[in-house]
Structure formats: structure tokens, C-alpha cells
Design a protein around this motif. Structure first.
Motif, PDB file in Angstrom:
ATOM      1  N   SER A  18       0.827  -1.200   0.000  1.00  0.00           N
ATOM      2  CA  SER A  18       0.000   0.000   0.000  1.00  0.00           C
ATOM      3  C   SER A  18       0.864   1.253   0.000  1.00  0.00           C
ATOM      4  O   SER A  18       2.060   1.221   0.313  1.00  0.00           O
ATOM      5  CB  SER A  18      -0.920   0.010   1.221  1.00  0.00           C
ATOM      6  OG  SER A  18      -0.196   0.344   2.393  1.00  0.00           O
ATOM      7  N   THR A  19       0.249   2.381  -0.338  1.00  0.00           N
ATOM      8  CA  THR A  19       0.962   3.646  -0.290  1.00  0.00           C
ATOM      9  C   THR A  19       1.378   3.990   1.136  1.00  0.00           C
ATOM     10  O   THR A  19       2.343   4.740   1.337  1.00  0.00           O
ATOM     11  CB  THR A  19       0.079   4.777  -0.860  1.00  0.00           C
ATOM     12  OG1 THR A  19      -1.213   4.730  -0.235  1.00  0.00           O
ATOM     13  CG2 THR A  19      -0.091   4.616  -2.369  1.00  0.00           C
ATOM     14  N   GLU A  20       0.679   3.418   2.109  1.00  0.00           N
ATOM     15  CA  GLU A  20       1.042   3.654   3.512  1.00  0.00           C
ATOM     16  C   GLU A  20       2.207   2.783   3.975  1.00  0.00           C
ATOM     17  O   GLU A  20       2.828   3.066   5.004  1.00  0.00           O
ATOM     18  CB  GLU A  20      -0.176   3.411   4.418  1.00  0.00           C
ATOM     19  CG  GLU A  20      -1.294   4.431   4.289  1.00  0.00           C
ATOM     20  CD  GLU A  20      -2.159   4.215   3.061  1.00  0.00           C
ATOM     21  OE1 GLU A  20      -2.819   5.178   2.621  1.00  0.00           O
ATOM     22  OE2 GLU A  20      -2.155   3.089   2.519  1.00  0.00           O
ATOM     23  N   ASN A  21       2.487   1.720   3.231  1.00  0.00           N
ATOM     24  CA  ASN A  21       3.563   0.806   3.646  1.00  0.00           C
ATOM     25  C   ASN A  21       4.949   1.431   3.570  1.00  0.00           C
ATOM     26  O   ASN A  21       5.917   0.881   4.116  1.00  0.00           O
ATOM     27  CB  ASN A  21       3.543  -0.472   2.794  1.00  0.00           C
ATOM     28  CG  ASN A  21       2.412  -1.407   3.168  1.00  0.00           C
ATOM     29  OD1 ASN A  21       1.963  -2.218   2.355  1.00  0.00           O
ATOM     30  ND2 ASN A  21       1.913  -1.319   4.395  1.00  0.00           N
ATOM     31  N   TRP A  22       5.070   2.591   2.913  1.00  0.00           N
ATOM     32  CA  TRP A  22       6.362   3.275   2.879  1.00  0.00           C
ATOM     33  C   TRP A  22       6.780   3.738   4.277  1.00  0.00           C
ATOM     34  O   TRP A  22       7.943   4.108   4.481  1.00  0.00           O
ATOM     35  CB  TRP A  22       6.307   4.477   1.939  1.00  0.00           C
ATOM     36  CG  TRP A  22       6.174   4.114   0.491  1.00  0.00           C
ATOM     37  CD1 TRP A  22       5.069   4.247  -0.294  1.00  0.00           C
ATOM     38  CD2 TRP A  22       7.189   3.557  -0.353  1.00  0.00           C
ATOM     39  NE1 TRP A  22       5.320   3.804  -1.570  1.00  0.00           N
ATOM     40  CE2 TRP A  22       6.619   3.383  -1.641  1.00  0.00           C
ATOM     41  CE3 TRP A  22       8.520   3.187  -0.153  1.00  0.00           C
ATOM     42  CZ2 TRP A  22       7.344   2.853  -2.716  1.00  0.00           C
ATOM     43  CZ3 TRP A  22       9.235   2.663  -1.230  1.00  0.00           C
ATOM     44  CH2 TRP A  22       8.658   2.497  -2.480  1.00  0.00           C
ATOM     45  N   GLN A  23       5.864   3.735   5.224  1.00  0.00           N
ATOM     46  CA  GLN A  23       6.177   4.152   6.583  1.00  0.00           C
ATOM     47  C   GLN A  23       6.883   3.058   7.381  1.00  0.00           C
ATOM     48  O   GLN A  23       7.331   3.296   8.503  1.00  0.00           O
ATOM     49  CB  GLN A  23       4.893   4.560   7.308  1.00  0.00           C
ATOM     50  CG  GLN A  23       4.113   5.674   6.627  1.00  0.00           C
ATOM     51  CD  GLN A  23       2.772   5.924   7.293  1.00  0.00           C
ATOM     52  OE1 GLN A  23       2.656   5.922   8.522  1.00  0.00           O
ATOM     53  NE2 GLN A  23       1.735   6.138   6.487  1.00  0.00           N
ATOM     54  N   ARG A  24       6.987   1.873   6.825  1.00  0.00           N
ATOM     55  CA  ARG A  24       7.630   0.755   7.531  1.00  0.00           C
ATOM     56  C   ARG A  24       9.150   0.910   7.504  1.00  0.00           C
ATOM     57  O   ARG A  24       9.697   1.711   6.738  1.00  0.00           O
ATOM     58  CB  ARG A  24       7.208  -0.569   6.893  1.00  0.00           C
ATOM     59  CG  ARG A  24       5.722  -0.852   7.044  1.00  0.00           C
ATOM     60  CD  ARG A  24       5.370  -2.263   6.647  1.00  0.00           C
ATOM     61  NE  ARG A  24       3.958  -2.551   6.868  1.00  0.00           N
ATOM     62  CZ  ARG A  24       3.414  -3.766   6.796  1.00  0.00           C
ATOM     63  NH1 ARG A  24       4.181  -4.812   6.491  1.00  0.00           N
ATOM     64  NH2 ARG A  24       2.126  -3.931   7.019  1.00  0.00           N
ATOM     65  N   PRO A  25       9.858   0.128   8.320  1.00  0.00           N
ATOM     66  CA  PRO A  25      11.327   0.210   8.320  1.00  0.00           C
ATOM     67  C   PRO A  25      11.903  -0.045   6.930  1.00  0.00           C
ATOM     68  O   PRO A  25      11.374  -0.860   6.165  1.00  0.00           O
ATOM     69  CB  PRO A  25      11.735  -0.894   9.300  1.00  0.00           C
ATOM     70  CG  PRO A  25      10.556  -1.050  10.205  1.00  0.00           C
ATOM     71  CD  PRO A  25       9.354  -0.812   9.341  1.00  0.00           C
ATOM     72  N   GLU A  26      12.992   0.650   6.612  1.00  0.00           N
ATOM     73  CA  GLU A  26      13.587   0.531   5.277  1.00  0.00           C
ATOM     74  C   GLU A  26      13.981  -0.907   4.945  1.00  0.00           C
ATOM     75  O   GLU A  26      13.838  -1.339   3.799  1.00  0.00           O
ATOM     76  CB  GLU A  26      14.813   1.444   5.175  1.00  0.00           C
ATOM     77  CG  GLU A  26      14.477   2.930   5.152  1.00  0.00           C
ATOM     78  CD  GLU A  26      15.704   3.787   4.919  1.00  0.00           C
ATOM     79  OE1 GLU A  26      16.783   3.209   4.634  1.00  0.00           O
ATOM     80  OE2 GLU A  26      15.604   5.026   5.018  1.00  0.00           O
ATOM     81  N   SER A  27      14.462  -1.638   5.939  1.00  0.00           N
ATOM     82  CA  SER A  27      14.873  -3.018   5.688  1.00  0.00           C
ATOM     83  C   SER A  27      13.678  -3.884   5.294  1.00  0.00           C
ATOM     84  O   SER A  27      13.782  -4.753   4.420  1.00  0.00           O
ATOM     85  CB  SER A  27      15.557  -3.602   6.929  1.00  0.00           C
ATOM     86  OG  SER A  27      14.672  -3.566   8.046  1.00  0.00           O
ATOM     87  N   GLU A  28      12.539  -3.639   5.923  1.00  0.00           N
ATOM     88  CA  GLU A  28      11.341  -4.415   5.592  1.00  0.00           C
ATOM     89  C   GLU A  28      10.814  -4.035   4.215  1.00  0.00           C
ATOM     90  O   GLU A  28      10.396  -4.905   3.439  1.00  0.00           O
ATOM     91  CB  GLU A  28      10.256  -4.184   6.652  1.00  0.00           C
ATOM     92  CG  GLU A  28       9.013  -5.046   6.436  1.00  0.00           C
ATOM     93  CD  GLU A  28       8.027  -4.952   7.591  1.00  0.00           C
ATOM     94  OE1 GLU A  28       6.879  -5.413   7.425  1.00  0.00           O
ATOM     95  OE2 GLU A  28       8.395  -4.425   8.664  1.00  0.00           O
ATOM     96  N   ILE A  29      10.847  -2.748   3.887  1.00  0.00           N
ATOM     97  CA  ILE A  29      10.417  -2.299   2.564  1.00  0.00           C
ATOM     98  C   ILE A  29      11.284  -2.930   1.483  1.00  0.00           C
ATOM     99  O   ILE A  29      10.790  -3.425   0.464  1.00  0.00           O
ATOM    100  CB  ILE A  29      10.476  -0.765   2.473  1.00  0.00           C
ATOM    101  CG1 ILE A  29       9.416  -0.129   3.387  1.00  0.00           C
ATOM    102  CG2 ILE A  29      10.275  -0.298   1.030  1.00  0.00           C
ATOM    103  CD1 ILE A  29       9.519   1.369   3.481  1.00  0.00           C
ATOM    104  N   ALA A  30      12.606  -2.915   1.701  1.00  0.00           N
ATOM    105  CA  ALA A  30      13.531  -3.498   0.723  1.00  0.00           C
ATOM    106  C   ALA A  30      13.233  -4.975   0.517  1.00  0.00           C
ATOM    107  O   ALA A  30      13.279  -5.484  -0.617  1.00  0.00           O
ATOM    108  CB  ALA A  30      14.978  -3.296   1.180  1.00  0.00           C
TER     109      ALA A  30
END
Length: 291
Positions: free
Chosen positions: A87-99
Motif C-alpha cells: 500500500s501507499t502507507e507501507n512506505w512508513q515501515r522500516p527501510e529493511s522491511e520495505i527493501a
């Protein structure tokens, strides 16, 4: 479900999921099958924590489950299956998890492409292009869309970098850019400007992990969808659970604001998209290519 069951390999897991689906489907009414199922695959992090693992392990297992459930849905004859992948809100998660989530999508596309082709599945992407999405992931998405474009079986739509409010705002902006008069704005017109104008509204939404909300997912399209909230965490979701959700859907009486008389369980109303002029429908659909 025990941890070791996820170590048996993709081939065994996929075959098992679809075999369970074939057995469980025997009491389903073919005339009342949902045309479009949308899914919010929730609970990867909680599953990992319960296993004493880090969150990304849950996402790893969850990615495999997505592919298996999607192929199981294709075997059941579902026409559209849309998954809320990022989701567009998932960018708020930790960078390692996003990667990890980005890489997980990229790996899943290449690893399962042969199976998608064998099952005649067409992949679609709905969401907003974003420069934060790694170039390799954009390439993988373009590869998936191009490779499966001619397939005529189930359409698997991946909602990636997607937000329901953003989709509606983007639609309104494109309408303004096209000079659409206020007197011409109605449900049908707005639907034509959504990310996938040809996508039928979901008949059934499934959300796992016991959460009972839609989290900015397909806000416009879910107006009359049946909602099924499963307590099962996504990494433990199987073909049997999918069939259970469809079975629950078939038990419901869909009235769409009307009365019970003449409305059978699973009845699907005429969609706003029926009868559209094809050229107009696609005229302002946003580009799905990242290149």
C-alpha cells in the motif's frame, strides 16, 4: 500448521494447495461462484513473531502462499483475483522491511512465471508509479505484464503502491485534465478513470488475521462486496480456507439496497462497467508501464 510444512518446496506446496481446493470445492455451486475475489493478505509479521522469527521470514512464507492461493483460485474458475501487495502507507515501515518486500515481489514474479503461463493467468498492476520503487522491481513488473498480456484465463491483479483514496484523487485529476464537465460526472464516468476501468467490482473481499477493516483498499469498487474476515494468519492460509470463504459468500443474500424477493444468494448486479464504449473506457486509463 507446523513450521516444517513450509520447508517442503514450492512445487509440493502449490500442488497440495490446489489438491485441497479440488477436494473442498465439491459442495460449491458453480452458478454462484464469485467473478472477482479481492484479498488483503494480513498477518505475516505476527506469524513470524509467534514462530520466534523476524518479520521478513513471515513475508517470505506469505509470498509463496500468495502464488499458491492465486493458482488455486484459477483452478476454481475465478475470473479476477486482486491482491493487496503493497500500500501507499507501507512506505512508513522500516527501510529493511520495505527493501525485502520489494525484492520478494521481484523474486516471486520470476520464480512463478512458468506456472502463471501454464495456467493461462494474465497479470495486471494497479497502483501509482513511484521513483522509490527500485528499477529492477519495475523491470520485473513490466516483464510480467508483457509476458502474460495475451493470456485469456484468470486475471491476477497486483495492487502495488496502491491506495484507494489516491486512486480516486488521480481519477478526478485526469477528468479535470480531460475537461470533463461537472454535469457529466457520475458513477460510470468516475469508474472509467480508475486504474483498471475494465476490472469488475469485487464480489468477495477476504481479509486474513482477524482484522476487520479494509485499510484503504479498493474504496470505490468495494461498495457492494461481501466481506469475509478470516482469523487465519496469511502464511497459514490454504486452498481450503479460500473455499470456506467462497462457501460463506454463496450462503449470503446479496440485495444491493433492494428487497429479498427475486434476489438469490451470490446474485451479481449489472456492473457500472457493462455497456461501456471500449475506446472511451481505455482512453484515459493510466499507463501501467514503468519504462
Amino acid at each position: 500448521m507446523h513450521e516444517y510444512s513450509f520447508r517442503l518446496g514450492r512445487e509440493f506446496q502449490a500442488a497440495s494447495t490446489r489438491e485441497l481446493t479440488m477436494v473442498s470445492r465439491l459442495d460449491l455451486d458453480p452458478a454462484l461462484m464469485p467473478r472477482h475475489i479481492a484479498c488483503i493478505p494480513d498477518g505475516n509479521g505476527r506469524w513470524a513473531q509467534r514462530q520466534g522469527r523476524v518479520r521478513i521470514n513471515g513475508h517470505s512464507v506469505g509470498a509463496r502462499v500468495i502464488s499458491d492461493v492465486v493458482l488455486g483460485a484459477a483452478d476454481l474458475g475465478i475470473e479476477w483475483f486482486t491482491i493487496y501487495a503493497f500500500s501507499t502507507e507501507n512506505w512508513q515501515r522500516p527501510e529493511s522491511e520495505i527493501a525485502y518486500l520489494m525484492g520478494s515481489l521481484e523474486r516471486a514474479i520470476y520464480r512463478r512465471m512458468d506456472e502463471f503461463m501454464q495456467h493461462n493467468v494474465r497479470l495486471r498492476w494497479i497502483g501509482s508509479p513511484d521513483t522509490r520503487i527500485p528499477y529492477s522491481v519495475r523491470e520485473a513488473i513490466d516483464y510480467a505484464l508483457t509476458t502474460t498480456a495475451s493470456n485469456t484465463g484468470m486475471t491476477f491483479a497486483i495492487a502495488f503502491n496502491y491506495g484507494g483514496r489516491t486512486e480516486i484523487v488521480d481519477a478526478i485529476r485526469r477528468m479535470i485534465e480531460d475537461g470533463v464537465a461537472g454535469s457529466d460526472v457520475n458513477d460510470t464516468m468516475i469508474s472509467r478513470y480508475l486504474y483498471a476501468p475494465d476490472m469488475p467490482d469485487p464480489d468477495l473481499l477476504i481479509r486474513t488475521s482477524g482484522e476487520s477493516r479494509i485499510s484503504n483498499f479498493l474504496l470505490w469498487q468495494l461498495a457492494y462486496s461481501e466481506l469475509v474476515f478470516s482469523p487465519v494468519l496469511w502464511p497459514e492460509f490454504t486452498g481450503d480456507h479460500l473455499v470456506d470463504a467462497i462457501r460463506e459468500y454463496q450462503r449470503r443474500n446479496r440485495r444491493f439496497g433492494g428487497l429479498d424477493a427475486g434476489m438469490s444468494p451470490g446474485h451479481t448486479p449489472p456492473t457500472l462497467r457493462e455497456g461501456f464504449d471500449t475506446e472511451l473506457t481505455y482512453a484515459r486509463a493510466p499507463s501501467i508501464s514503468f519504462s
